[in-house]
Design an enzyme around this catalytic site. Structure first.
Site, PDB file in Angstrom:
ATOM      1  N   GLY A 125       0.835  -1.208   0.000  1.00 47.96           N
ATOM      2  CA  GLY A 125       0.000   0.000   0.000  1.00 47.96           C
ATOM      3  C   GLY A 125       0.861   1.246   0.000  1.00 47.96           C
ATOM      4  O   GLY A 125       1.047   1.868   1.044  1.00 47.96           O
ATOM      5  N   SER A 159      -2.335  -3.963  -5.520  1.00 43.19           N
ATOM      6  CA  SER A 159      -2.441  -5.243  -6.228  1.00 43.19           C
ATOM      7  C   SER A 159      -2.747  -6.364  -5.253  1.00 43.19           C
ATOM      8  O   SER A 159      -2.096  -6.474  -4.209  1.00 43.19           O
ATOM      9  CB  SER A 159      -1.128  -5.585  -6.936  1.00 43.19           C
ATOM     10  OG  SER A 159      -0.819  -4.623  -7.903  1.00 43.19           O
ATOM     11  N   GLU A 242      15.542  -3.998  -5.722  1.00 44.09           N
ATOM     12  CA  GLU A 242      14.779  -4.446  -6.887  1.00 44.09           C
ATOM     13  C   GLU A 242      15.429  -4.025  -8.203  1.00 44.09           C
ATOM     14  O   GLU A 242      14.923  -4.305  -9.271  1.00 44.09           O
ATOM     15  CB  GLU A 242      13.362  -3.877  -6.833  1.00 44.09           C
ATOM     16  CG  GLU A 242      12.433  -4.697  -5.992  1.00 44.09           C
ATOM     17  CD  GLU A 242      12.320  -6.124  -6.499  1.00 44.09           C
ATOM     18  OE1 GLU A 242      11.686  -6.321  -7.537  1.00 44.09           O
ATOM     19  OE2 GLU A 242      12.886  -7.039  -5.873  1.00 44.09           O
ATOM     20  N   SER A 377       7.712   4.697 -14.040  1.00 39.98           N
ATOM     21  CA  SER A 377       7.194   4.795 -15.415  1.00 39.98           C
ATOM     22  C   SER A 377       8.322   5.123 -16.393  1.00 39.98           C
ATOM     23  O   SER A 377       9.394   5.571 -15.989  1.00 39.98           O
ATOM     24  CB  SER A 377       6.128   5.880 -15.490  1.00 39.98           C
ATOM     25  OG  SER A 377       6.752   7.156 -15.397  1.00 39.98           O
TER      26      SER A 377
HETATM   27  C1  LIG Z   1      -2.092  -2.568 -12.466  1.00 40.74           C
HETATM   28  C2  LIG Z   1      -1.369  -1.739 -11.465  1.00 40.74           C
HETATM   29  C3  LIG Z   1      -0.868  -2.334 -10.309  1.00 40.74           C
HETATM   30  C4  LIG Z   1      -0.254  -1.556  -9.321  1.00 40.74           C
HETATM   31  N1  LIG Z   1       0.135  -2.138  -8.137  1.00 40.74           N
HETATM   32  C5  LIG Z   1       0.510  -1.344  -7.098  1.00 40.74           C
HETATM   33  C6  LIG Z   1       0.682  -1.874  -5.786  1.00 40.74           C
HETATM   34  O1  LIG Z   1       0.523  -3.070  -5.551  1.00 40.74           O
HETATM   35  N2  LIG Z   1       0.998  -1.037  -4.790  1.00 40.74           N
HETATM   36  C7  LIG Z   1       1.188   0.302  -4.997  1.00 40.74           C
HETATM   37  O2  LIG Z   1       1.505   1.004  -4.049  1.00 40.74           O
HETATM   38  N3  LIG Z   1       1.034   0.849  -6.229  1.00 40.74           N
HETATM   39  C8  LIG Z   1       0.697   0.054  -7.289  1.00 40.74           C
HETATM   40  N4  LIG Z   1       0.496   0.605  -8.534  1.00 40.74           N
HETATM   41  C9  LIG Z   1       0.610   2.047  -8.725  1.00 40.74           C
HETATM   42  C10 LIG Z   1       1.756   2.461  -9.603  1.00 40.74           C
HETATM   43  O3  LIG Z   1       2.927   2.409  -8.878  1.00 40.74           O
HETATM   44  C11 LIG Z   1       1.434   3.872 -10.144  1.00 40.74           C
HETATM   45  O4  LIG Z   1       0.460   3.706 -11.129  1.00 40.74           O
HETATM   46  C12 LIG Z   1       2.623   4.555 -10.706  1.00 40.74           C
HETATM   47  O5  LIG Z   1       3.446   4.970  -9.672  1.00 40.74           O
HETATM   48  C13 LIG Z   1       2.251   5.793 -11.539  1.00 40.74           C
HETATM   49  O6  LIG Z   1       1.470   6.668 -10.805  1.00 40.74           O
HETATM   50  P1  LIG Z   1       0.066   7.210 -11.361  1.00 40.74           P
HETATM   51  O7  LIG Z   1      -0.703   6.057 -11.818  1.00 40.74           O
HETATM   52  O8  LIG Z   1      -0.512   8.061 -10.325  1.00 40.74           O
HETATM   53  O9  LIG Z   1       0.446   8.069 -12.625  1.00 40.74           O
HETATM   54  P2  LIG Z   1       0.922   9.574 -12.625  1.00 40.74           P
HETATM   55  O10 LIG Z   1       2.023   9.745 -11.667  1.00 40.74           O
HETATM   56  O11 LIG Z   1      -0.255  10.460 -12.520  1.00 40.74           O
HETATM   57  O12 LIG Z   1       1.536   9.683 -14.079  1.00 40.74           O
HETATM   58  C14 LIG Z   1       0.750   9.867 -15.257  1.00 40.74           C
HETATM   59  C15 LIG Z   1       1.689  10.018 -16.420  1.00 40.74           C
HETATM   60  O13 LIG Z   1       2.551  11.117 -16.198  1.00 40.74           O
HETATM   61  C16 LIG Z   1       3.903  10.729 -16.331  1.00 40.74           C
HETATM   62  N5  LIG Z   1       4.748  11.528 -15.437  1.00 40.74           N
HETATM   63  C17 LIG Z   1       4.653  11.632 -14.094  1.00 40.74           C
HETATM   64  N6  LIG Z   1       5.606  12.460 -13.642  1.00 40.74           N
HETATM   65  C18 LIG Z   1       6.316  12.876 -14.700  1.00 40.74           C
HETATM   66  C19 LIG Z   1       7.434  13.751 -14.872  1.00 40.74           C
HETATM   67  N7  LIG Z   1       8.007  14.338 -13.843  1.00 40.74           N
HETATM   68  N8  LIG Z   1       7.915  13.942 -16.120  1.00 40.74           N
HETATM   69  C20 LIG Z   1       7.340  13.337 -17.184  1.00 40.74           C
HETATM   70  N9  LIG Z   1       6.274  12.524 -17.082  1.00 40.74           N
HETATM   71  C21 LIG Z   1       5.772  12.290 -15.852  1.00 40.74           C
HETATM   72  C22 LIG Z   1       3.906   9.273 -15.961  1.00 40.74           C
HETATM   73  O14 LIG Z   1       5.025   8.603 -16.512  1.00 40.74           O
HETATM   74  C23 LIG Z   1       2.609   8.814 -16.600  1.00 40.74           C
HETATM   75  O15 LIG Z   1       2.798   8.600 -17.958  1.00 40.74           O
HETATM   76  C24 LIG Z   1      -0.088  -0.169  -9.540  1.00 40.74           C
HETATM   77  C25 LIG Z   1      -0.583   0.424 -10.716  1.00 40.74           C
HETATM   78  C26 LIG Z   1      -1.223  -0.337 -11.661  1.00 40.74           C
HETATM   79  C27 LIG Z   1      -1.779   0.354 -12.866  1.00 40.74           C
END
Ligand SMILES: Cc1cc2nc3c(=O)[nH]c(=O)nc-3n(C[C@H](O)[C@H](O)[C@H](O)COP(=O)(O)OP(=O)(O)OC[C@H]3O[C@@H](n4cnc5c(N)ncnc54)[C@H](O)[C@@H]3O)c2cc1C
Lengths: 392, 363
Positions: A125, A159, A242, A377
């Site tokens: 989490g 997840s 990791e 990402s």
């Molecule tokens: C299927 C799935 C499983 C997951 N499992 C877990 C889990 O078990 N536990 C947990 O804690 N989290 C989990 N996550 C969360 C995951 O770590 C986040 O989705 C990830 O950190 C991205 O955050 P966000 O989705 O809020 O996207 P955002 O941070 O809102 O990003 C949106 C877009 O903006 C881009 N972006 C962001 N910042 C910048 C920047 N500075 N410069 C350029 N581009 C940028 C990103 O690359 C992305 O393309 C999971 C996510 C998914 C989809």
């Protein structure tokens, strides 16, 4: 001096084990790229545990194998080649090592055995609605009341929370000027009153992730790992551990092989020749990218074993493997899309043959979009690389 | 002012269709499962029949409105903005064009009135690798139809099948003995059927037409379907870019809206370039079809070829820009993305149209 390790003999030993001890029905699920769940992962973990291989990455004193990095890599590779399920990572690779490094003796006694034998299931989490890439802006709070914390807030994208027993989570224990400070790492049993878990429906029609609401959740202070306010450091420790994750290219190469078979099996007519050739070329390009990543992975392992810094290798590996993986799934979609994308879900639900055979190619293409989003990402990885290349 | 997409064919019809599509999208979001969504789609279908959509290009003497293809394109375009999961191209263009082989066929009027709901199956329809494709065989003077068709797009509760096989145009009530259907939802939520034909006898009056004209009409019908799919997908792409910009403008990470990051701005700029070139090609194809140019098929093939690539890349970029949100079923942008991905497979994928174009260049 320690005896030199015979890596070839080790590889043979692991292969023999994988082929004889992993239940064929599990290997079939993996070979067909099916979705896995605790029902598969946990018994498989139990089998590994009973063989003494429950925790390839842990020190011996905690029930680990004590293998070096190369052996661990060989183990991962062979497991993928033999279609064994990957070991579920949240206990074994994430919170387990953190507890080993920073937990109290009591926490080690309490939590490590259940991770090792697969009887206790963990989820992570970290992310919140407002804290994704910018994880340090997380807002779930833990207020100290005697020997308890009272936790308030919301986690998301958690997840497999729906099949987990415990959640390790980052919470804010104080408001410091710098947002990385004042974060603590808590271990929370998911049956604690005040926790609500809601499924999030994902693009592939599956239930992987959840929202976890924490409303006045009381957590004993004894469930905090390490010191208060140091949670970010432990999170970073985890990320560093990791960093070699991307070195294991074997499962992707395996999937590439399956996709190549799919191309050959489905596009065998003369009318399909153009399409077949174009798709085969795309697969070759992805294979080239993956072989490059595999070579870099070997380099990374050698660096770790010699105690040299990894530099940008982990970011390069993450970027290239996630990209290649998506390219492979893109080819698979081009093979089966016309006949399978229309059969995403049955309208009359039930029945033994409710799903069209092969539909996982479509699901995996859709879900595979996540590869460039989670675990750092692509954009974030590129920022890391560029910052170092430019020096500013 | 942030970007708003310019419709290929603007006007009241476009606006009406956008509204209906948005309402349907909201209604579907409240349905708990596939069966409930399918039932809701049947209501949506009744609504568009009521509004006269399937009658748009039918001649007045066939119970139609006598409108132009452009009128239909306006509806398809508006529907595309919220990925309306109804078989508009099939029901409003492909089926009438095939039935046009029999001038004045009563089913035309019934289609317009919604009493007949027809699933059209064109040559080369998908089949599973281990299943027999459609086949007609003569037996003691009786023609019989056997085989399987996988995932054929269809209206809710189809009453008939209109099948082009070899050089025949066949019309069969869907309740005919020996025909069975398993209904599924596609990734874009439309309905599709896996049809099986178990030695179904074909009475002579089920063969509506035969010969070269049938083959020609089938090709033309496919191109009409393809061009409408392109129009619809182009508008879906435009809406998707708008939604991506809106998300990146409001989502704050690292203390600033995501849209301030050049990497993401460039990604959206790339989506826009893909979209504009697609829009250009589709506009040209639409014009060529309306004017019945001799080479209209070529414009359609290029547009559809481009849709294969552009549609997928716009969809993937939109998902990426939305981060984890882009992976959720509940997000309108995800639904548009899935429609764009699906649209490639309607009326020939990029390889199908590439093969046509290459074959023509060789001759
Ligand atoms: C299927 C799935 C499983 C997951 N499992 C877990 C889990 O078990 N536990 C947990 O804690 N989290 C989990 N996550 C969360 C995951 O770590 C986040 O989705 C990830 O950190 C991205 O955050 P966000 O989705 O809020 O996207 P955002 O941070 O809102 O990003 C949106 C877009 O903006 C881009 N972006 C962001 N910042 C910048 C920047 N500075 N410069 C350029 N581009 C940028 C990103 O690359 C992305 O393309 C999971 C996510 C998914 C989809």
């Amino acid at each position: 001096m320690a005896e030199a390790i015979d890596y070839d003999a080790f590889r043979r030993e692991v292969t023999e084990f994988a082929l004889t001890r992993c239940p064929p029905e599990f290997r079939r699920l993996v070979a067909e790229s099916r979705k896995l769940s605790r029902k598969v992962w946990a018994p498989w973990q139990r089998i590994l545990f009973e063989h003494g291989w429950g925790a390839p990455g842990w020190p011996k004193e905690y029930g680990g194998t004590g293998w070096d990095h190369r052996q661990r890599h060989i183990f991962d590779e062979v497991m993928a080649e033999c279609d064994c399920p990957p070991q579920y990572h949240h206990g074994l690779r994430h919170i387990g090592p953190v507890i080993i490094a920073f937990g109290s003796e009591e926490q080690k006694r309490r939590f490590l055995p259940g991770i090792l034998d697969g009887s206790v299931w963990w989820c992570q989490g970290y992310s919140e609605p407002g804290a994704g890439s910018d994880l340090a802006s997380l807002r779930t709070t833990a207020r100290r009341e005697g020997d308890e914390y009272v936790v308030e807030g919301q986690k998301t994208w958690t997840s497999h929370a729906h099949e987990a027993d415990w959640m390790y989570t980052l919470v804010r224990t104080s408001k410091e000027a710098k947002k990385q400070q004042g974060i603590s790492l808590l271990l929370i049993p998911l049956d604690t009153p005040g926790i609500t878990i809601r499924p999030i429906a994902t693009i592939d029609g599956w239930h992987h992730v959840n929202e976890v609401f924490l409303d006045n959740v009381r957590v004993p202070v004894a469930n905090r790992v390490g010191e208060e306010g140091q949670g970010w450091t432990y999170g970073k420790f985890l990320l560093d551990r990791e960093r070699l994750g991307g070195a294991n290219v074997a499962p992707i190469l395996k999937n590439l092989g399956r996709t190549r078979d799919l191309v050959a099996a489905e596009l065998n007519g003369e009318a399909d020749r153009l399409k077949r050739e174009m798709l085969d070329q795309r697969l070759l390009a992805a294979e080239a990218e993956l072989l490059g990543a595999q070579a870099l992975g070997q380099e990374a392992i050698a660096a770790v074993m010699d105690g040299r810094p990894l530099g940008l290798l982990p970011s390069v590996l993450k970027l290239s493997t996630s990209h290649a993986m998506q390219r492979v799934s893109d080819v698979a979609l081009d093979v089966v899309g016309e006949r399978l994308a229309p059969r995403f879900r049955r309208v009359d639900a039930g029945g033994p043959n409710a799903e069209a055979p092969g539909i996982e190619w479509v699901q995996n293409y859709l879900y595979g979009r996540v590869r460039t989003i989670y675990g750092g990402s692509s954009e974030v990885q590129k920022n890391v690389i560029a910052r170092q290349l430019f020096g500013f | 002012m942030p970007f708003t997409a310019t419709p290929l064919v603007a006007g009241d019809a476009f606006d009406q269709a956008s509204r209906i599509a948005a309402e349907a999208d909201a209604g579907l979001a409240q349905r708990p499962d596939a069966a409930a969504e399918a039932a809701f789609l049947a209501q949506c279908w009744a609504q568009v029949v009521e509004l006269g959509w399937p009658a748009t290009i039918l001649a007045e003497e066939d119970g139609g409105a006598g409108g132009s293809f452009s009128d239909l394109a306006a509806l398809a375009g508006g529907a595309g903005r919220a990925a309306l999961p109804l078989p508009l191209a099939a029901a409003c263009a492909v089926v009438p064009h095939l039935l046009g082989a029999v001038p004045g066929h009563p089913l035309l009027a019934e289609t317009a009135a919604g009493a007949a709901r027809i699933c059209a199956i064109l040559p080369g329809a998908a089949t599973d690798p281990d299943a027999p494709p459609l086949r007609l065989a003569g037996n003691n003077g009786t023609l019989r139809l056997s085989g399987q068709v996988a995932g054929a797009e269809m209206p809710p509760d189809p009453t008939h099948l209109l099948i082009v096989l070899d050089d025949r145009l066949l019309l069969l009530p869907s309740t005919t003995r020996g025909i069975s259907c398993v209904v599924a939802q596609r990734i874009d939520r439309r309905l599709a059927g896996d049809w099986s034909f178990d030695s179904v006898p074909i009475p002579s009056d089920a063969v509506l037409a035969r010969g070269e004209e049938v083959e020609r009409r089938a090709e033309e019908a496919r191109d009409l379907g393809a061009v409408l799919t392109c129009v619809e997908a182009t508008e879906a792409a435009g809406a998707l870019i708008e939604q991506t910009i809106a998300h990146l403008s409001t989502r704050v990470q690292f203390g600033a809206p995501l849209g301030t990051n050049q990497a993401l701005r460039h990604r959206v700029a790339e989506m826009y370039v893909e979209y504009e070139t697609l829009r250009g090609l589709v506009g040209a194809a639409l014009k060529a079809v309306e004017q019945a140019d001799r080479d209209a098929w070529r414009s359609v093939a290029f547009a559809k070829l481009r849709l294969g690539h552009a549609g997928r890349s716009i969809a993937e970029a939109a998902i990426q820009c939305h981060g984890g949100m882009g992976l959720t079923d509940g997000l309108p942008a995800t639904r548009l993305a899935r429609r764009l991905i699906m649209a490639e497979y309607d009326y020939g994928d990029r390889f199908f149209h590439a093969r046509r174009l290459l074959a023509a260049k060789r001759h």
